[in-house]
Scaffold this active site. Structure first.
Site, mmCIF file in Angstrom:
data_model
loop_
_atom_site.group_PDB
_atom_site.id
_atom_site.type_symbol
_atom_site.label_atom_id
_atom_site.label_comp_id
_atom_site.label_asym_id
_atom_site.label_seq_id
_atom_site.Cartn_x
_atom_site.Cartn_y
_atom_site.Cartn_z
ATOM 1 N N HIS A 105 -9.034 7.935 4.220
ATOM 2 C CA HIS A 105 -9.067 7.020 5.662
ATOM 3 C C HIS A 105 -9.049 7.510 6.687
ATOM 4 O O HIS A 105 -9.226 8.609 6.996
ATOM 5 C CB HIS A 105 -7.075 6.720 4.714
ATOM 6 N N GLY A 106 -9.570 6.635 7.372
ATOM 7 C CA GLY A 106 -9.755 5.780 8.641
ATOM 8 C C GLY A 106 -10.933 6.542 8.688
ATOM 9 O O GLY A 106 -12.112 5.639 7.549
ATOM 10 N N ASP A 114 1.036 -1.256 -0.088
ATOM 11 C CA ASP A 114 0.286 0.032 0.155
ATOM 12 C C ASP A 114 0.894 1.040 -0.006
ATOM 13 O O ASP A 114 2.131 1.272 0.121
ATOM 14 C CB ASP A 114 -0.472 -0.208 0.910
ATOM 15 N N HIS A 115 0.314 2.070 -0.255
ATOM 16 C CA HIS A 115 1.496 3.508 -0.073
ATOM 17 C C HIS A 115 2.193 3.788 0.214
ATOM 18 O O HIS A 115 2.904 3.935 1.136
ATOM 19 C CB HIS A 115 0.537 4.886 0.661
ATOM 20 N N THR A 130 -9.076 0.530 8.012
ATOM 21 C CA THR A 130 -8.925 1.222 9.671
ATOM 22 C C THR A 130 -10.146 0.166 9.847
ATOM 23 O O THR A 130 -9.940 -0.225 11.340
ATOM 24 C CB THR A 130 -9.427 2.621 9.499
ATOM 25 N N HIS A 171 -10.133 3.283 -2.395
ATOM 26 C CA HIS A 171 -9.499 3.912 -1.387
ATOM 27 C C HIS A 171 -9.966 4.534 -0.028
ATOM 28 O O HIS A 171 -11.551 4.722 -0.089
ATOM 29 C CB HIS A 171 -7.872 5.078 -0.897
ATOM 30 N N GLY A 172 -10.229 4.110 0.909
ATOM 31 C CA GLY A 172 -11.020 4.788 2.250
ATOM 32 C C GLY A 172 -11.903 4.079 2.298
ATOM 33 O O GLY A 172 -13.763 4.430 3.192
ATOM 34 N N ASN A 184 -10.253 -0.853 -1.068
ATOM 35 C CA ASN A 184 -8.787 -1.347 -0.005
ATOM 36 C C ASN A 184 -9.613 -1.014 1.536
ATOM 37 O O ASN A 184 -10.991 0.214 1.255
ATOM 38 C CB ASN A 184 -7.965 0.255 0.149
#
Ligand code: 13P
Length: 291
Positions: free
Chosen positions: A179-180, A82-83, A232, A207-208, A229
């Protein structure tokens, strides 16, 4: 049919418009739990590692752990980094055997990001691996990478040119996700996925994923987000299950029981997402076509 190139998982998902969960694991237990969920649902799965996890375990031990488990599962699985903004770690993971890497050049200007991504794509090709590209920072810090400040969003034509010039296999567009945990309902921009796919039909990456509604997942997947993805949600399941067990059993020192409680929680989280994304049962089709 254990470890396969990520394109073997994402090409059919993109063509048939279902999503494949790409779940960030943190250790052997969480790896085992998500592989077991995929096996039970007869679903392909992408296992991801953040750079922080790679650094904490070490690339080679982490890869050995991955192969030891992944070689045993009857569904197609692939390992993705990932990133990663750090070229040296990209090289380390490609050498170790990762199937796919996200070179995160979103902090660079688009021209420099393009230049470096071209190099990463050429390097990955030598290892039979694929590259995910990104030009816009996903809002929210994920394992020390990213930013809580919203970055610039480029016109889709800029993303399309980046895809064309770099030859990335998959692309992570800015579509309003973060994200989160979402503090407010996200303002999604699903049309950007449709427009990009029309310009360049390659698998898009969502993402997220944690906290999106089922209908949001399904809409974005139907437009071309083949890789979804989730990070969290795993961390929450993993940490909360430890807490729950320890709170309920204050005087007990029984690691196997604690770990089996945590594994079950992580597996349930993975099953929830796989169940939504439409990939359940697809491993059967895969073996028929691959076999
Ligand atoms: P979440 O942490 O919101 O699930 O996002 C995961 C992700 O996009 C990893 O790159």
């Amino acid at each position: 049919m254990p470890v396969v190139p990520i394109s073997q998982i994402l090409d059919p998902a993109f063509a048939e418009r279902y999503g494949v969960a790409a779940i960030n694991i943190v250790d052997d237990l969480s790896l085992d739990a998500v592989l077991s969920a995929a096996t039970e649902f007869e679903s392909p799965l992408i296992v991801q590692t953040s750079l922080k996890t790679v650094k904490s375990i070490g690339a080679r031990p982490l890869y050995s752990m991955w192969r030891a488990r992944a070689d045993e599962v009857p569904v197609p699985v692939s390992l993705h980094l990932d990133h990663c903004p750090d070229r040296e770690w990209i090289t380390t993971c490609l050498r170790a055997g990762w199937n796919s890497v996200l070179f995160d050049g979103s902090a660079l200007d688009v021209a420099e990001n393009t230049r470096q991504t071209v190099e990463v794509v050429a390097e990955a090709e030598r290892y039979g691996a694929q590259v995910e590209g990104e030009i816009e920072t996903v809002l929210g810090v994920e394992d020390d990478v990213g930013s809580d400040e919203a970055g610039a969003v480029h016109p889709v034509e800029v993303s399309a040119r980046f895809i064309e010039e770099t030859g990335v296999y998959s692309f992570a567009p800015a579509i309003g996700t973060a994200h989160g945990l979402y503090k407010h309902a996200p303002e999604l921009k699903p049309n950007r996925v449709t427009e990009l796919v029309e310009l360049h039909p390659i698998p898009m990456v969502l993402h997220g994923g944690t906290g999106l509604k089922e209908e949001e997942f399904l809409d974005l997947i139907s437009r071309g987000c083949a890789k979804v993805n989730i990070s969290t949600a795993l961390k929450i399941a993993f940490v909360d299950a430890h807490r729950e067990y320890l709170d309920a059993n204050p005087g007990k020192h029984d690691p196997p029981s604690l770990l089996s409680h945590v594994r079950a929680a992580v597996k349930t989280m993975a099953e929830y997402h796989i169940g939504i994304f439409g990939s359940a049962g697809r491993a059967r089709t895969f073996s028929a076509t691959a076999g």
